[in-house]
Design a protein around this motif. Structure first.
Motif, PDB file in Angstrom:
ATOM      1  N   PRO A 135      21.077   3.459   5.713  1.00  0.00           N
ATOM      2  CA  PRO A 135      21.267   2.632   6.753  1.00  0.00           C
ATOM      3  C   PRO A 135      20.459   1.409   6.763  1.00  0.00           C
ATOM      4  O   PRO A 135      21.345   0.429   7.379  1.00  0.00           O
ATOM      5  N   ASP A 136      19.502   1.237   6.142  1.00  0.00           N
ATOM      6  CA  ASP A 136      18.804   0.066   6.050  1.00  0.00           C
ATOM      7  C   ASP A 136      18.307  -0.533   4.711  1.00  0.00           C
ATOM      8  O   ASP A 136      17.468  -1.256   4.324  1.00  0.00           O
ATOM      9  N   ALA A 137      19.187  -0.115   3.625  1.00  0.00           N
ATOM     10  CA  ALA A 137      19.056  -0.354   2.563  1.00  0.00           C
ATOM     11  C   ALA A 137      20.324  -0.720   1.600  1.00  0.00           C
ATOM     12  O   ALA A 137      20.769   0.481   1.085  1.00  0.00           O
ATOM     13  N   GLY A 138      21.144  -1.852   1.880  1.00  0.00           N
ATOM     14  CA  GLY A 138      22.251  -1.664   1.115  1.00  0.00           C
ATOM     15  C   GLY A 138      22.148  -2.829  -0.021  1.00  0.00           C
ATOM     16  O   GLY A 138      21.838  -2.413  -1.150  1.00  0.00           O
ATOM     17  N   SER A 139      22.214  -4.073   0.226  1.00  0.00           N
ATOM     18  CA  SER A 139      22.091  -5.093  -0.732  1.00  0.00           C
ATOM     19  C   SER A 139      20.595  -4.999  -1.268  1.00  0.00           C
ATOM     20  O   SER A 139      20.256  -5.364  -2.142  1.00  0.00           O
ATOM     21  N   ASP A 140      19.586  -4.824  -0.177  1.00  0.00           N
ATOM     22  CA  ASP A 140      18.089  -4.495  -0.400  1.00  0.00           C
ATOM     23  C   ASP A 140      17.761  -3.276  -0.985  1.00  0.00           C
ATOM     24  O   ASP A 140      17.464  -2.331  -0.077  1.00  0.00           O
ATOM     25  N   VAL A 141      18.333  -2.854  -2.271  1.00  0.00           N
ATOM     26  CA  VAL A 141      18.098  -1.450  -2.702  1.00  0.00           C
ATOM     27  C   VAL A 141      16.776  -0.894  -2.323  1.00  0.00           C
ATOM     28  O   VAL A 141      16.321   0.283  -2.207  1.00  0.00           O
ATOM     29  N   ALA A 142      15.541  -1.880  -2.701  1.00  0.00           N
ATOM     30  CA  ALA A 142      14.238  -1.612  -2.966  1.00  0.00           C
ATOM     31  C   ALA A 142      13.760  -1.072  -1.319  1.00  0.00           C
ATOM     32  O   ALA A 142      12.650  -0.338  -1.177  1.00  0.00           O
ATOM     33  N   ALA A 143      14.527  -1.246  -0.428  1.00  0.00           N
ATOM     34  CA  ALA A 143      13.879  -1.068   0.741  1.00  0.00           C
ATOM     35  C   ALA A 143      14.408   0.526   1.345  1.00  0.00           C
ATOM     36  O   ALA A 143      14.173   0.895   2.176  1.00  0.00           O
ATOM     37  N   MET A 144      14.985   1.197   0.244  1.00  0.00           N
ATOM     38  CA  MET A 144      15.382   2.640   0.658  1.00  0.00           C
ATOM     39  C   MET A 144      14.316   3.551   1.057  1.00  0.00           C
ATOM     40  O   MET A 144      13.083   2.966   0.752  1.00  0.00           O
ATOM     41  N   GLN A 145      14.579   4.361   1.967  1.00  0.00           N
ATOM     42  CA  GLN A 145      13.405   5.210   2.602  1.00  0.00           C
ATOM     43  C   GLN A 145      13.481   6.567   2.089  1.00  0.00           C
ATOM     44  O   GLN A 145      12.632   7.440   2.572  1.00  0.00           O
ATOM     45  N   LEU A 146      14.580   7.202   1.510  1.00  0.00           N
ATOM     46  CA  LEU A 146      14.758   8.480   1.041  1.00  0.00           C
ATOM     47  C   LEU A 146      13.515   8.950   0.013  1.00  0.00           C
ATOM     48  O   LEU A 146      13.252   8.217  -0.852  1.00  0.00           O
ATOM     49  N   GLN A 147      12.829   9.734   0.589  1.00  0.00           N
ATOM     50  CA  GLN A 147      11.548   9.891  -0.280  1.00  0.00           C
ATOM     51  C   GLN A 147      11.824  11.251  -0.989  1.00  0.00           C
ATOM     52  O   GLN A 147      12.291  12.301  -0.539  1.00  0.00           O
ATOM     53  N   ALA A 148      11.163  11.266  -2.174  1.00  0.00           N
ATOM     54  CA  ALA A 148      10.915  12.466  -3.136  1.00  0.00           C
ATOM     55  C   ALA A 148       9.527  12.923  -3.306  1.00  0.00           C
ATOM     56  O   ALA A 148       8.768  12.108  -3.835  1.00  0.00           O
ATOM     57  N   THR A 149       9.234  13.951  -2.671  1.00  0.00           N
ATOM     58  CA  THR A 149       7.748  14.262  -2.566  1.00  0.00           C
ATOM     59  C   THR A 149       7.527  15.699  -3.142  1.00  0.00           C
ATOM     60  O   THR A 149       8.472  16.276  -3.047  1.00  0.00           O
ATOM     61  N   PRO A 150       6.248  15.702  -3.866  1.00  0.00           N
ATOM     62  CA  PRO A 150       6.182  17.253  -4.267  1.00  0.00           C
ATOM     63  C   PRO A 150       6.058  18.250  -3.596  1.00  0.00           C
ATOM     64  O   PRO A 150       5.785  18.385  -2.345  1.00  0.00           O
ATOM     65  N   ALA A 151       7.042  19.496  -4.219  1.00  0.00           N
ATOM     66  CA  ALA A 151       7.294  20.435  -3.417  1.00  0.00           C
ATOM     67  C   ALA A 151       6.029  21.265  -3.092  1.00  0.00           C
ATOM     68  O   ALA A 151       6.117  21.865  -2.208  1.00  0.00           O
ATOM     69  N   ARG A 152       4.833  21.342  -3.928  1.00  0.00           N
ATOM     70  CA  ARG A 152       3.654  21.947  -3.825  1.00  0.00           C
ATOM     71  C   ARG A 152       2.719  21.012  -3.379  1.00  0.00           C
ATOM     72  O   ARG A 152       2.671  19.950  -3.887  1.00  0.00           O
TER      73      ARG A 152
END
Length: 397
Positions: A135-152
Motif C-alpha cells: 500500500p505504501d511501497a510501489g515505486s519506492d520499493v525500499a519503503a516496504m513494511q512486510l516483516q520477516a522475523t525469527p520464528a523462535r
C-alpha cells in the motif's frame, strides 16, 4: 478483416530464427482461440491452460527446466506479448505473469526450487505470482513494511537455518487469489532500506496467508491484496541470498520491462488495424472516412508512433539478450522503450477511439476495451515518471 499484424519488423537485425519462428506460428494459434473473458479469473485459468498445452509458456523458463530456449530471452518475450496483446490483452496478461511470477526463481532459485516450480510453470500446471508492491511501497520499493522475523525468540534474523514469520500486506498482486505460489519480498533487516530485503517462495494455502481480497479495476484482471499474519516460511523457502531481494527483484523486472512495451505495441497495432478497417467502411458526405485527408493524416501519425516505440522496444530487448553496453545503458534503453511504447500506445488508441465516433465509447467494441486495457501499462512495472527519472539521471551523468 484480416486481424493479423504485419511481421515485416521481424526482418530487422535485432531478431534471429527463433524469434521469427514464434512470429510465424503464434498469430494463427492466437486467432483460433475462443475464450470467454467475461469472468477474468476463469478466463486467465483457461488461457494459462491453453498457453501451456500449446507450448507457449515454455518461453517463460530456460531449456533445462522444460523451456523452449537456452535462457530467458527478452526478444522472445516481446514477440510473444506483442502478438498475444494484439489478439487478447488478457491472454498477454496470463502469459506475462507466468514469466514474471517465476522469474525470481529462474534467476535466484536453488536447483531444488527450480525443479519444483519451473517445469510446472512451463506446462501451465502451476500459476505464478510476483508479490512486491505494498500500500505504501510501489515505486519506492525500499519503503516496504512486510516483516520477516525469527520464528523462535532465541534466533537472530540473519541465522541462515532458522524459520521466519511473515507479517504485513502486499497489494496490486497480479494473479492474487488464484496463484499456486507467490514470490514474496520482505524486510529481513528493517534498518537497511533496500539492502535489507529478502525473497521467499510462499505456496497458496500456507497458514497465515490470506489472498481472498480481490481488487477490481477498470480493465478486469485478477488482482488481490495479500495479508500475512504469522505466516511461517522455512529456510528452504528463501529465494536467493539473505538481504539480496532488492537486487533480485530489479533483475527480474529488467528482463520483463521491455516486454511490457511489447504488450503496448500489440494493443496499439490492433487499434490501428481497427481504425483502418472502420475508416474504409464508414461512409459520410458521399465518401468513406478513409478518403478524407484528415483521416489519412491521423492514420499516418498512428503508424509512426507505433514504429517509434517498436524500434526502442526491439533495441532494448536485443541489448539485454546480447549484453550490449553496460548494465546501466541496458536499463536506460529499457526505460526508454517502456515509456515511449506505452505512452505512444495510449495516444494511438485514443485516436482510434476518436475516429470511431460514438461507437468508440460503446461498451463491447474493441477500441473501447483497448482504451481501458492500455491505461495500466503506463503505471505497472515502473510508472512513466519513474522511467523519465532513470533516463534523466543518465543524461545528466
Amino acid at each position: 478483416m484480416n486481424h493479423d499484424p504485419s511481421t515485416d519488423h521481424l526482418a530487422l537485425p535485432f531478431f534471429d530464427a527463433a524469434h521469427r519462428d514464434i512470429a510465424a506460428r503464434l498469430p494463427e494459434w492466437a486467432a483460433a482461440q475462443d475464450v470467454d473473458e467475461r469472468d477474468d479469473r476463469a478466463a486467465c485459468r483457461d488461457w494459462v491452460r491453453r498457453l501451456g498445452d500449446a507450448g507457449w509458456l515454455r518461453y517463460c523458463v530456460a531449456a533445462e527446466h522444460g523451456g523452449a530456449l537456452p535462457a530467458l530471452d527478452s526478444r522472445a518475450l516481446v514477440v510473444l506479448r506483442e502478438t498475444l496483446a494484439f489478439h487478447s490483452p488478457l491472454a498477454d496478461f496470463a502469459f506475462a505473469m507466468q514469466g514474471l511470477g517465476s522469474g525470481a526463481i529462474s534467476l535466484g532459485g536453488t536447483p531444488a526450487q527450480r525443479a519444483a516450480y519451473l517445469p510446472a510453470v512451463a506446462r501451465g500446471d502451476k500459476i505464478a505470482a510476483f508479490a512486491l508492491s505494498e500500500p505504501d511501497a510501489g515505486s519506492d520499493v525500499a519503503a516496504m513494511q512486510l516483516q520477516a522475523t525469527p520464528a523462535r525468540a532465541d534466533c537472530v534474523a540473519d541465522e541462515p537455518d532458522g524459520a521466519l514469520m511473515l507479517d504485513g500486506r502486499k497489494t496490486w498482486i497480479s494473479n492474487g487469489g488464484m496463484a499456486d505460489f507467490y514470490c514474496v519480498f520482505a524486510k529481513t533487516d528493517p534498518q537497511a532500506g533496500s539492502r535489507g530485503i529478502t525473497a521467499f517462495i510462499v505456496d497458496r494455502g500456507t497458514p497465515g496467508l490470506d489472498d481472498s481480497a480481490h481488487i477490481h479495476v477498470m480493465a478486469p484482471h485478477p488482482l488481490a491484496e495479500l495479508v500475512f499474519t504469522r505466516c511461517r516460511v522455512e529456510a528452504d523457502q528463501q529465494l536467493g541470498e539473505r538481504n539480496g531481494g532488492f537486487k533480485l527483484a530489479m533483475q527480474t523486472l529488467d528482463i520483463f520491462r521491455a516486454s511490457v512495451a511489447g504488450a503496448a505495441l500489440g494493443m496499439a497495432r490492433r487499434a490501428l488495424a481497427e481504425a483502418i478497417d472502420h475508416a474504409r467502411r464508414r461512409r459520410m458526405f458521399g465518401q468513406t472516412l478513409a478518403d478524407f485527408q484528415l483521416t489519412q493524416a491521423k492514420l499516418g501519425e498512428m503508424a509512426a508512433l507505433i514504429d517509434a516505440g517498436a524500434l526502442l522496444t526491439y533495441r532494448a530487448a536485443w541489448m539485454r539478450d546480447t549484453q550490449q553496453g553496460s548494465m546501466k545503458e541496458r536499463s536506460v534503453a529499457a526505460a526508454m522503450a517502456k515509456m515511449t511504447a506505452t505512452e505512444n500506445a495510449q495516444r494511438v488508441i485514443d485516436m482510434a477511439l476518436q475516429m470511431h465516433g460514438g461507437l468508440g465509447v460503446k461498451v463491447g467494441t474493441k477500441v473501447e476495451s483497448l482504451y481501458r486495457d492500455i491505461r495500466s501499462l503506463r503505471i505497472y512495472e515502473g510508472a512513466t515518471e519513474v522511467q523519465q527519472l532513470i533516463i534523466g539521471k543518465a543524461v545528466l551523468a
